[in-house]
Design a protein around this motif. Structure first.
Motif: not given
Length: 207
Positions: A21-32
């Protein structure tokens, strides 16, 4: 290189969920992983993330993005659900269905279909995604991880990392996930039309 996180498939570790979640808030792109194969996801307001998804999948800007929602209440903030559609949509969630519905003003214009002003929404049934959305507190902008030339979403985390190591920021592994995409039901005209047959039983939306 993408970070690889291995989470428990039934009881995902809160510490690792919080890191995603912290990474997403820092504009990360995830594969999940989801209940219908792997997906790409980013924060709703992450324009660069949206563009990265389009590049990875080689899609144009007319692509129907999906908002991955925590529950029906959250879904209702982002799409208009008519009385006719309400019962049918609610009875099919959570589960492997994507519904195309008229977007509300809460949805950024660049995420809507340019002509129809619609957006896809869905409520997954997957322990990791449920935990992620609860911690995030907002929908996740998402798209099935179906790569160019392929017809099914990816299902194995380490294979995703091998192929997209320099294209995404985090790859999450959280147990087995089926290789069948969601069933897509278009409710934009207030009459259900099955636009894609997938993991969810389409017969409940057909005459």
């Amino acid at each position: 290189m993408a970070r690889f996180l291995d989470l428990h498939p039934v009881d995902p570790q809160p510490r690792l969920v919080a890191q995603v979640v912290e990474a997403l808030r820092d504009d990360a792109l995830i594969a999940y992983p989801t209940d219908s194969g792997y997906a790409l996801g980013c924060r709703l307001g992450n324009r660069d993330g949206k563009d990265r998804i389009l590049r990875i999948r080689q899609l144009d800007d007319k692509h129907h993005f999906t908002l991955m929602c925590a529950d029906f209440s959250q879904l209702g903030h982002f799409v208009h659900v008519s009385n006719h559609a309400f019962r049918s949509v609610k009875s099919a969630t959570p589960g492997p269905y994507t519904f195309i519905l008229p977007a509300t003003r809460e949805v950024p214009k660049q995420l809507m279909h340019p002509k129809k002003k619609t957006v896809g929404v869905r409520i997954p049934e997957h322990p990791f995604v449920e935990a992620l959305l609860a911690e995030l507190g907002e929908p996740l902008l998402t798209s099935s991880l179906i790569l160019p030339g392929e017809t099914e979403p990816r299902t194995i985390g380490w294979e995703v990392k091998e192929d997209l190591d320099h294209d995404v920021d985090i790859v999450i592994e959280a147990g087995e996930t089926p290789a069948v995409p969601t069933t897509v039901v278009d409710w934009s005209e207030d009459v259900p039309e099955v636009a894609r047959r997938g993991a969810g039983d389409p017969s409940r939306f057909e005459d």
